[in-house]
Design a protein around this motif. Structure first.
Motif, PDB file in Angstrom:
ATOM      1  N   UNK A  68       0.838  -1.201   0.000  1.00 36.49           N
ATOM      2  CA  UNK A  68       0.000   0.000   0.000  1.00 36.49           C
ATOM      3  C   UNK A  68       0.873   1.252   0.000  1.00 36.49           C
ATOM      4  N   UNK A  69       0.333   2.306  -0.575  1.00 42.08           N
ATOM      5  CA  UNK A  69       1.068   3.562  -0.623  1.00 42.08           C
ATOM      6  C   UNK A  69       1.261   4.121   0.786  1.00 42.08           C
ATOM      7  N   UNK A  70       2.434   4.603   1.042  1.00 44.55           N
ATOM      8  CA  UNK A  70       2.736   5.158   2.363  1.00 44.55           C
ATOM      9  C   UNK A  70       2.168   6.568   2.449  1.00 44.55           C
ATOM     10  N   UNK A  71       1.369   6.805   3.485  1.00 42.90           N
ATOM     11  CA  UNK A  71       0.852   8.161   3.670  1.00 42.90           C
ATOM     12  C   UNK A  71       1.242   8.714   5.036  1.00 42.90           C
ATOM     13  N   UNK A  72       2.249   8.100   5.624  1.00 43.01           N
ATOM     14  CA  UNK A  72       2.737   8.534   6.926  1.00 43.01           C
ATOM     15  C   UNK A  72       3.656   9.741   6.750  1.00 43.01           C
ATOM     16  N   UNK A  73       3.563  10.676   7.639  1.00 44.97           N
ATOM     17  CA  UNK A  73       4.401  11.866   7.602  1.00 44.97           C
ATOM     18  C   UNK A  73       5.560  11.729   8.580  1.00 44.97           C
ATOM     19  N   UNK A  74       6.682  12.288   8.199  1.00 44.80           N
ATOM     20  CA  UNK A  74       7.855  12.325   9.065  1.00 44.80           C
ATOM     21  C   UNK A  74       7.881  13.676   9.739  1.00 44.80           C
ATOM     22  N   UNK A  75       7.920  13.657  11.051  1.00 45.27           N
ATOM     23  CA  UNK A  75       7.917  14.901  11.816  1.00 45.27           C
ATOM     24  C   UNK A  75       9.145  14.926  12.723  1.00 45.27           C
ATOM     25  N   UNK A  76      10.078  15.788  12.381  1.00 42.27           N
ATOM     26  CA  UNK A  76      11.252  15.950  13.227  1.00 42.27           C
ATOM     27  C   UNK A  76      10.932  16.972  14.301  1.00 42.27           C
ATOM     28  N   UNK A  77      10.957  16.530  15.537  1.00 39.46           N
ATOM     29  CA  UNK A  77      10.735  17.444  16.660  1.00 39.46           C
ATOM     30  C   UNK A  77      12.076  18.074  17.011  1.00 39.46           C
ATOM     31  N   UNK A  78      12.061  19.357  17.263  1.00 33.10           N
ATOM     32  CA  UNK A  78      13.327  19.954  17.684  1.00 33.10           C
ATOM     33  C   UNK A  78      13.558  19.666  19.167  1.00 33.10           C
ATOM     34  N   UNK A  79      14.763  19.938  19.595  1.00 30.27           N
ATOM     35  CA  UNK A  79      15.151  19.572  20.952  1.00 30.27           C
ATOM     36  C   UNK A  79      14.274  20.253  21.999  1.00 30.27           C
ATOM     37  N   UNK A  80      13.877  21.463  21.725  1.00 29.20           N
ATOM     38  CA  UNK A  80      13.018  22.184  22.666  1.00 29.20           C
ATOM     39  C   UNK A  80      11.694  21.447  22.847  1.00 29.20           C
ATOM     40  N   UNK A  81      11.083  21.029  21.737  1.00 32.90           N
ATOM     41  CA  UNK A  81       9.813  20.309  21.816  1.00 32.90           C
ATOM     42  C   UNK A  81       9.987  18.971  22.533  1.00 32.90           C
ATOM     43  N   UNK A  82      11.061  18.257  22.211  1.00 34.97           N
ATOM     44  CA  UNK A  82      11.314  16.965  22.876  1.00 34.97           C
ATOM     45  C   UNK A  82      11.455  17.169  24.377  1.00 34.97           C
ATOM     46  N   UNK A  83      12.181  18.195  24.767  1.00 33.09           N
ATOM     47  CA  UNK A  83      12.376  18.476  26.202  1.00 33.09           C
ATOM     48  C   UNK A  83      11.059  18.819  26.887  1.00 33.09           C
ATOM     49  N   UNK A  84      10.260  19.664  26.240  1.00 38.71           N
ATOM     50  CA  UNK A  84       8.993  20.074  26.857  1.00 38.71           C
ATOM     51  C   UNK A  84       8.026  18.892  26.982  1.00 38.71           C
ATOM     52  N   UNK A  85       7.965  18.073  25.963  1.00 41.01           N
ATOM     53  CA  UNK A  85       7.074  16.907  26.000  1.00 41.01           C
ATOM     54  C   UNK A  85       7.558  15.901  27.045  1.00 41.01           C
ATOM     55  N   UNK A  86       8.879  15.760  27.143  1.00 41.87           N
ATOM     56  CA  UNK A  86       9.446  14.887  28.169  1.00 41.87           C
ATOM     57  C   UNK A  86       9.025  15.361  29.556  1.00 41.87           C
ATOM     58  N   UNK A  87       9.092  16.666  29.785  1.00 39.62           N
ATOM     59  CA  UNK A  87       8.705  17.207  31.092  1.00 39.62           C
ATOM     60  C   UNK A  87       7.228  16.951  31.371  1.00 39.62           C
TER      61      UNK A  87
END
Ligand SMILES: [Zn+2]
Length: 130
Positions: free
Chosen positions: A45-64
């Motif tokens: 099947x055709x891939x319709x998934x998106x690649x989303x690179x989170x920046x370090x700030x977003x990763x840190x905030x979500x981790x918190x």
């Protein structure tokens, strides 16, 4: 190359669980019977998934948010909690992937809880594969 699971019944010889995966490419996969050698190619099947690179700030905030380490008076708490929920939902629905990068790892090293942060991001990567 050998046939790998999951096996199906062979459409040619009819033997049960003989028709396994032989080869997978980006658009097709081949199955071959381990008993009679019958081979067939199928479209993926055709891939319709998106690649989303989170920046370090977003990763840190979500981790918190996940670890409940945000200060009570930290700004934008509601935004990051909602971002965390939406990302988890999109990953579980196979709509996005959030890959890690060497840049994330390098930036994480200087964070006081870097190891846990790195593991949390890896866990998110594993979650998307389930
Ligand atoms: Zn067969």
């Amino acid at each position: 190359m050998f046939e790998r699971p999951p096996f199906k019944n062979c459409p040619q010889c009819g033997r049960e669980q003989g028709f396994g995966i032989l080869w997978v490419s980006s658009e097709f996969y081949d199955r071959r019977c381990k008993f009679c050698g019958a081979k067939a190619t199928y479209c993926l099947p055709e891939v319709d998934k998106k690649v989303l690179y989170l920046d370090q700030f977003a990763i840190s905030e979500i981790f918190k948010v996940k670890e409940r380490k945000r200060r009570a008076d930290a700004p934008h708490a509601e935004f990051w909690a909602e971002a965390n929920d939406l990302l988890d939902r999109a990953i579980r629905r196979q709509q996005i992937i959030c890959p890690a990068s060497n840049i994330h790892r390098d930036e994480t090293m200087v964070y006081r809880d870097g190891k846990a942060l790195d593991l949390a991001h890896e866990k998110r990567l594993i979650l998307r594969m389930k």
